[in-house]
Design an enzyme around this catalytic site. Structure first.
Site, short mmCIF file in Angstrom:
data_model
loop_
_atom_site.label_atom_id
_atom_site.label_comp_id
_atom_site.label_asym_id
_atom_site.label_seq_id
_atom_site.Cartn_x
_atom_site.Cartn_y
_atom_site.Cartn_z
N GLY A 236 24.36 20.47 37.23
CA GLY A 236 24.02 20.21 38.62
C GLY A 236 25.04 20.76 39.60
N HIS A 237 24.71 20.65 40.89
CA HIS A 237 25.56 21.21 41.93
C HIS A 237 26.92 20.51 42.00
CE1 HIS A 237 23.10 18.40 44.79
NE2 HIS A 237 24.06 17.72 44.20
N ASN A 238 27.92 21.32 42.28
CA ASN A 238 29.30 20.84 42.45
C ASN A 238 29.96 20.31 41.17
OD1 ASN A 238 27.89 20.13 45.32
ND2 ASN A 238 29.96 20.90 45.59
#
Length: 352
Positions: free
Chosen positions: A255-257
């Site tokens: 996922g993001h980050n």
């Protein structure tokens, strides 16, 4: 069955040379001139093949082994037939991996449609910069201001987005898409991987879910492997980072980050929710789910099918759902099974 149609036999490497190059001990010096040309499992290995064995519980397979040589540790050596040369090492798995790469170097990279040049059927923006020796297969698309380093190979039907930077000696297999990403050297990206799409970010509002902008990047450092159909979302406002030497299996969702350290391994089906930090040297088993906004410490091991909902200390071994120290999970599981068995016995005795 022809086992060498896709990966032809090597011209041959002498056992003495193989032992020297990999750091193994050839037990029978007189076998030093024998050649090995391919790898095979123990049970069907034939002359010219090399195989390996890491556990005594598979020693029965040696009964049908006709290999030229076997890589094994000293405790397995007594079970090896006399006609099979022994290459002794304390690390047979790693040694065999190295030998396999020497005999079949082409199998270490995604399979290629073409080996040289830039296909006239590729679509490359006039502002893209490709260094010498870059190969671009048919129907690949490379966007404006993208940069690709010397010796890299871009597979058929791959899409490289605008401003993406790919380092040297990388291999991007067919059908991959890469956007909003900076990629280091010697990176392998397998078929169908998706890198740099927006992450799953929505804010509840009076009229429903409002999409959050995702304006970050994906940073992939040197010597990373990314499996087929794996997805790595770009950061929301910061970056998603994959550390040097990390190996990611097929069908993994990052996922993001998310930030992953160096030399970490993720098996197939792992899902990591946004903004989680995964340390260096971590091993995560297949189909494990990792909650967002937590930390997995350096050197931790997560058992397959686990559900990790809280941070994991460095060096810890966790398993189960919810994940907890592995010994606790195994002890609790054994206790549950013992209780269930006791209830069944009691019921059977009552019915009898």
């Amino acid at each position: 069955m022809d086992h060498h149609r896709f990966f032809p036999l090597h011209e041959g490497i002498a056992l003495r040379d193989l032992a020297d190059r990999v750091g193994m001990q050839l037990v029978s010096v007189e076998a030093g001139s024998k050649l090995v040309r391919s790898v095979a499992p123990v049970y069907r290995a034939q002359e010219g093949d090399i195989c390996y064995l890491v556990s005594r519980k598979y020693r029965d397979e040696l009964e049908t082994c006709q290999a030229t040589a076997i890589i094994c540790s000293a405790d397995i050596e007594p079970f090896v037939p006399d006609h099979v040369a022994v290459l002794r090492t304390k690390t047979p798995h790693a040694a065999f991996a190295t030998v396999g790469g020497l005999l079949h170097p082409e199998a270490l990279q995604p399979l290629k449609v073409t080996e040289n040049g830039i296909s006239p059927k590729a679509c490359i923006h006039e502002t893209a910069k490709l260094e010498a020796g870059v190969v671009v297969e048919p129907f690949a698309v490379i966007g404006a201001n993208a940069e690709i380093g010397e010796g890299s190979h871009i597979g058929a039907n791959t899409v490289i987005g605008p401003d993406v930077k790919i380092g040297r000696n990388c291999s991007v297999a067919s059908g991959a898409t890469i956007f909003c990403a900076y990629i280091g050297n010697n990176v392998i990206i397998h078929t169908g991987a998706r890198i740099g799409q927006d992450g799953f970010g929505f804010a509840p509002g009076p009229a429903g879910m409002i999409k959050m902008v995702q304006v970050g990047r994906v940073i992939i450092q040197d010597n990373v492997d990314i499996g087929a159909n794996t997805t790595i979302d770009r950061g929301a406002m910061d970056d998603t980072v994959i550390g040097e030497g990390t190996k990611i299996d097929n069908l993994v969702q990052i996922g993001h980050n998310v930030r992953i350290g160096r030399h970490t391994a993720l098996a197939s089906g792992v899902g990591i929710a946004g903004s989680t930090r995964v340390g260096s040297g971590v091993q995560i088993g297949g189909a494990a789910g990792i909650n967002g906004h937590i930390t997995i410490g350096d050197g931790a091991q997560i058992a397959g099918m686990s559900g990790v909902v809280t941070s994991v200390p460095a060096g810890a071994r966790y398993g189960g759902f919810p994940a907890r120290p592995l010994q606790d999970f195994l002890r609790e599981s054994a206790d549950i099974m013992n209780r269930a068995q006791a209830r069944r016995k009691k019921k059977d005795a009552h019915n009898g």
